[in-house]
Design a protein around this motif. Sequence first.
Motif, PDB file in Angstrom:
ATOM      1  N   GLY A 144      -8.233 -10.469   8.376  1.00  0.00           N
ATOM      2  CA  GLY A 144      -9.281  -9.517   8.029  1.00  0.00           C
ATOM      3  C   GLY A 144      -9.236  -9.111   6.573  1.00  0.00           C
ATOM      4  N   ASN A 145     -10.263  -8.381   6.156  1.00  0.00           N
ATOM      5  CA  ASN A 145     -10.387  -7.960   4.765  1.00  0.00           C
ATOM      6  C   ASN A 145     -10.838  -6.511   4.665  1.00  0.00           C
ATOM      7  N   ILE A 146     -10.475  -5.879   3.559  1.00  0.00           N
ATOM      8  CA  ILE A 146     -10.941  -4.518   3.290  1.00  0.00           C
ATOM      9  C   ILE A 146     -11.467  -4.481   1.857  1.00  0.00           C
ATOM     10  N   PHE A 147     -12.682  -3.986   1.706  1.00  0.00           N
ATOM     11  CA  PHE A 147     -13.269  -3.863   0.366  1.00  0.00           C
ATOM     12  C   PHE A 147     -13.563  -2.394   0.091  1.00  0.00           C
ATOM     13  N   PHE A 148     -13.147  -1.913  -1.085  1.00  0.00           N
ATOM     14  CA  PHE A 148     -13.520  -0.564  -1.502  1.00  0.00           C
ATOM     15  C   PHE A 148     -14.351  -0.702  -2.775  1.00  0.00           C
ATOM     16  N   THR A 155      -3.026   0.578   7.296  1.00  0.00           N
ATOM     17  CA  THR A 155      -3.497  -0.694   6.724  1.00  0.00           C
ATOM     18  C   THR A 155      -4.484  -0.422   5.588  1.00  0.00           C
ATOM     19  N   ILE A 156      -5.401   0.537   5.821  1.00  0.00           N
ATOM     20  CA  ILE A 156      -6.355   0.886   4.756  1.00  0.00           C
ATOM     21  C   ILE A 156      -5.603   1.440   3.541  1.00  0.00           C
ATOM     22  N   ALA A 157      -4.530   2.213   3.821  1.00  0.00           N
ATOM     23  CA  ALA A 157      -3.763   2.831   2.731  1.00  0.00           C
ATOM     24  C   ALA A 157      -2.840   1.823   2.036  1.00  0.00           C
ATOM     25  N   THR A 158      -2.925   0.550   2.407  1.00  0.00           N
ATOM     26  CA  THR A 158      -2.113  -0.561   1.870  1.00  0.00           C
ATOM     27  C   THR A 158      -0.614  -0.390   2.134  1.00  0.00           C
ATOM     28  N   LEU A 159      -0.273   0.347   3.190  1.00  0.00           N
ATOM     29  CA  LEU A 159       1.146   0.517   3.516  1.00  0.00           C
ATOM     30  C   LEU A 159       1.631  -0.563   4.473  1.00  0.00           C
ATOM     31  N   LEU A 167      -6.806  -5.625  -0.352  1.00  0.00           N
ATOM     32  CA  LEU A 167      -5.567  -6.281   0.068  1.00  0.00           C
ATOM     33  C   LEU A 167      -5.044  -7.191  -1.051  1.00  0.00           C
ATOM     34  N   GLU A 168      -5.962  -7.602  -1.927  1.00  0.00           N
ATOM     35  CA  GLU A 168      -5.552  -8.446  -3.062  1.00  0.00           C
ATOM     36  C   GLU A 168      -5.234  -7.615  -4.304  1.00  0.00           C
ATOM     37  N   ASN A 169      -5.769  -6.377  -4.352  1.00  0.00           N
ATOM     38  CA  ASN A 169      -5.541  -5.503  -5.518  1.00  0.00           C
ATOM     39  C   ASN A 169      -5.012  -4.150  -5.049  1.00  0.00           C
ATOM     40  N   LYS A 170      -3.825  -4.187  -4.434  1.00  0.00           N
ATOM     41  CA  LYS A 170      -3.299  -2.958  -3.812  1.00  0.00           C
ATOM     42  C   LYS A 170      -3.130  -1.830  -4.823  1.00  0.00           C
ATOM     43  N   GLN A 171      -2.625  -2.165  -6.008  1.00  0.00           N
ATOM     44  CA  GLN A 171      -2.349  -1.118  -7.005  1.00  0.00           C
ATOM     45  C   GLN A 171      -3.630  -0.367  -7.374  1.00  0.00           C
TER      46      GLN A 171
END
Length: 290
Positions: free
Chosen positions: A57-61, A47-51, A67-71
């Motif tokens: 839920g949300n993930i921010f880096f 999920t963290i790797a966007t696969l 999750l909104e900007n996978k690329q």
Amino acid sequence: MELRIQNLSKTYANGTVALQNVSLHISKGIFGLLGPNGAGKSTLMRTIATLQEPDTGNIFFDGENTLENKQNLRKSLGYLPQQFGVYPRISAETLLLHLATLKGITNKKERKNVVDYLLHRTNLYAKRKQNLGGFSGGMKQRFGIAQALLTNPKLLIVDEPTAGLDPSERNRFYNFLSEIGQDTVVILSTHIVEDVKELCTNMAIINQGKVLLQDTPKNAIANIHGTIFQKSIAKEDISEYQKKYTVIANKLFLGKPVITIYSSSEPGNGFHPKTAGLEDVYFYSIAAHQ
Ligand code: ADP
């Protein structure tokens, strides 16, 4: 550099609840994700790797919603999955050059430089012309890391990387990951307590899709100091002890069971105190949440 995971949940189509409201805060260094098989580690890593997508839920880096900007995340990501295939009849150098092209390193000279650097860094340069089919477990893992580092990632995810490595290969791999962890966020999932003890600046214990604990290994051990006791008992008495005490481990020593218990006060009854280690933290966390 920081990764913030907020309230991640995932239930698979067959009804398996793999993640339940997982929140973690991960910064630079090696973060250990420790849990038994089936705990949800790979689901979280993927999920963290966007696969794959979480249900909620949300993930921010670094503040950006991944999750909104996978690329964008994928450009900063290196990922070594639990199982990765290698083409057995291709040399390490040829495959890395090929993968570098796929990752968008189109300039031939630059590609060669990057691949040479990674072959040196993973200590595979001398073996670069050898077919991958002849590589040992440790060499394959180092090759896996080399491919994961092709894009010079800010976030490196390694899923159960030490499974199948012999002790000296494992040590070399530890050293190598430690170096990478100095300027990268590394998430390492494992069911081997030793991996976390040797390597990780921070850790979480996860079971049945839930985070049971997040702390530094040192603090986690300090928190259970003075609460772990041991006793050698007769085999037939095990179930009786299990009813009376919080038994966190049960091992054979010279053919006789030795039980380890958690007790906030002196248990008496022939138990003697044990110096707590990370293994006790792990087993206690799991036993306490059953
Ligand atoms: P771990 O990596 O800690 O071993 P996983 O994330 O692989 O745990 O699995 C968590 C739970 O989800 C397990 O019960 C597993 O069987 C289940 N699971 C994993 N992948 C799938 C899937 N694609 N479909 C259904 N269930 C799955």
